[in-house]
Write a protein that holds these residues in place. Structure first.
Motif, PDB file in Angstrom:
ATOM      1  N   UNK B   7       0.835  -1.189   0.000  1.00 40.24           N
ATOM      2  CA  UNK B   7       0.000   0.000   0.000  1.00 40.24           C
ATOM      3  C   UNK B   7       0.875   1.246   0.000  1.00 40.24           C
ATOM      4  N   UNK B   8       0.416   2.302  -0.670  1.00 42.39           N
ATOM      5  CA  UNK B   8      -0.836   2.376  -1.427  1.00 42.39           C
ATOM      6  C   UNK B   8      -0.669   1.789  -2.830  1.00 42.39           C
ATOM      7  N   UNK B   9      -1.762   1.648  -3.551  1.00 48.08           N
ATOM      8  CA  UNK B   9      -1.684   1.171  -4.933  1.00 48.08           C
ATOM      9  C   UNK B   9      -1.260   2.296  -5.866  1.00 48.08           C
ATOM     10  N   UNK B  10      -1.724   3.493  -5.564  1.00 47.89           N
ATOM     11  CA  UNK B  10      -1.350   4.664  -6.349  1.00 47.89           C
ATOM     12  C   UNK B  10      -0.816   5.742  -5.405  1.00 47.89           C
ATOM     13  N   UNK B  15       7.417  16.849  -6.512  1.00 50.08           N
ATOM     14  CA  UNK B  15       8.886  16.746  -6.384  1.00 50.08           C
ATOM     15  C   UNK B  15       9.318  17.289  -5.035  1.00 50.08           C
ATOM     16  N   UNK B  16      10.300  16.637  -4.454  1.00 43.05           N
ATOM     17  CA  UNK B  16      10.858  17.116  -3.195  1.00 43.05           C
ATOM     18  C   UNK B  16      10.208  16.522  -1.958  1.00 43.05           C
ATOM     19  N   UNK B  17       9.033  15.929  -2.133  1.00 41.35           N
ATOM     20  CA  UNK B  17       8.349  15.314  -0.986  1.00 41.35           C
ATOM     21  C   UNK B  17       9.004  14.008  -0.581  1.00 41.35           C
ATOM     22  N   UNK B  18       8.658  13.567   0.638  1.00 38.15           N
ATOM     23  CA  UNK B  18       9.076  12.261   1.142  1.00 38.15           C
ATOM     24  C   UNK B  18       7.854  11.356   1.225  1.00 38.15           C
ATOM     25  N   UNK B  19       7.997  10.112   0.770  1.00 38.84           N
ATOM     26  CA  UNK B  19       6.859   9.193   0.806  1.00 38.84           C
ATOM     27  C   UNK B  19       7.330   7.791   1.183  1.00 38.84           C
ATOM     28  N   UNK B  65      15.395   4.290   1.137  1.00 43.72           N
ATOM     29  CA  UNK B  65      15.834   3.552   2.323  1.00 43.72           C
ATOM     30  C   UNK B  65      14.796   2.503   2.680  1.00 43.72           C
ATOM     31  N   UNK B  66      15.174   1.231   2.548  1.00 46.13           N
ATOM     32  CA  UNK B  66      14.273   0.158   2.958  1.00 46.13           C
ATOM     33  C   UNK B  66      14.355  -0.045   4.464  1.00 46.13           C
ATOM     34  N   UNK B  67      13.236  -0.527   5.022  1.00 44.92           N
ATOM     35  CA  UNK B  67      13.250  -0.852   6.448  1.00 44.92           C
ATOM     36  C   UNK B  67      12.446  -2.124   6.652  1.00 44.92           C
ATOM     37  N   UNK B  68      13.010  -3.052   7.394  1.00 46.18           N
ATOM     38  CA  UNK B  68      12.349  -4.323   7.648  1.00 46.18           C
ATOM     39  C   UNK B  68      12.200  -4.513   9.152  1.00 46.18           C
ATOM     40  N   UNK B  77      11.062   3.732   1.987  1.00 42.12           N
ATOM     41  CA  UNK B  77      10.906   5.167   2.193  1.00 42.12           C
ATOM     42  C   UNK B  77      11.750   5.901   1.158  1.00 42.12           C
ATOM     43  N   UNK B  78      11.161   6.924   0.564  1.00 43.54           N
ATOM     44  CA  UNK B  78      11.878   7.677  -0.472  1.00 43.54           C
ATOM     45  C   UNK B  78      11.892   9.151  -0.072  1.00 43.54           C
ATOM     46  N   UNK B  79      13.081   9.703   0.053  1.00 44.71           N
ATOM     47  CA  UNK B  79      13.231  11.131   0.381  1.00 44.71           C
ATOM     48  C   UNK B  79      13.409  11.955  -0.882  1.00 44.71           C
TER      49      UNK B  79
END
Lengths: 111, 113
Positions: B7-10, B15-19, B65-68, B77-79
């Motif tokens: 999640x999410x699917x879409x 630009x510049x955001x972190x998700x 950055x992956x987190x497990x 996570x993408x900065x």
């Protein structure tokens, strides 16, 4: 390094016709080989795999593939294509803890 | 009863955001992956984790950055998102770390505007 090549980017067939999708591999020893299918908007699903033994492998949805060492090929076949088979097809080979995918072949099916 | 769910699917963002994208598998597998699929359908591995330990880290910008937190979850996570990050991101899992027989999630389509 291990790799797979799918020479056909896009194939179009009529419903009910036979299908063959090509995959060539580059591998030092006897390879493990896979075919995956990706339906529109979906993740990939394993169709079939070859590890060793019988060179003709049966998979799901009526697909089969034949491993031919002399031709370095692992082509996917289906005797009669259904409209629901329209999808992207990927050949894959494992390489150092990961699966390497070919560039894919998009199958379009006309009624 | 989805085996690998993400999640999410879409995800549409500037630009510049972190998700972040979340992934969970209920197959009891030890190994999880993130793959990126570009607009030409080319699939490339980004990361893999085996029992919460990073085992593959391909040439990916450190903005990713992956987190497990446990072996059933692998989040991404993408900065500082860039236009070129637009793609479909797939989570996958497999019984062991050899990369065979992957089970894929249905993908997250990321669009960076």
């Amino acid at each position: 390094a291990q790799s797979v090549t799918q020479p056909d980017i896009h194939i179009t067939v009529s419903e009910g016709a036979s299908l063959e999708l090509r995959c060539n591999y580059s591998y030092g020893a006897t390879p493990y080989l896979f075919w995956y299918v990706q339906s529109p908007g979906q993740g990939l699903q394993l169709l079939l795999k070859y590890f060793s033994g019988d060179t003709l492998v049966q998979g799901i949805k009526g697909f089969e593939a034949e491993f031919k060492r002399s031709q370095s090929s692992f082509n996917l076949r289906k005797p009669s294509v259904h409209w629901s088979d329209a999808a992207e097809y990927f050949c894959a080979v494992p390489s150092t803890d990961k699966l390497i995918f070919g560039t894919g072949t998009r199958l379009q099916v006309f009624p | 009863d989805t085996a690998v769910s993400q999640t999410p699917k879409y995800l549409v963002t500037q630009m510049g955001n972190d998700k972040s994208i979340k992934c969970e598998q209920n197959l009891g597998h030890d190994t999880m992956y993130w793959y990126k699929q570009d607009s030409k359908k080319f699939l490339k591995i980004m990361f893999s984790y085996n029992n919460k330990e990073l085992i593959i880290n391909e040439t990916v910008p450190n903005r990713f950055s992956p987190k497990s937190p446990d072996k059933a979850h692998l989040n991404l996570h993408i900065n500082s998102l860039e236009l070129g990050d637009s793609a479909v991101y797939f989570c996958a899992s497999s019984p062991g770390p050899t990369g065979e027989k992957l089970f894929f999630g249905s993908g997250t389509q990321l669009s960076v505007l």
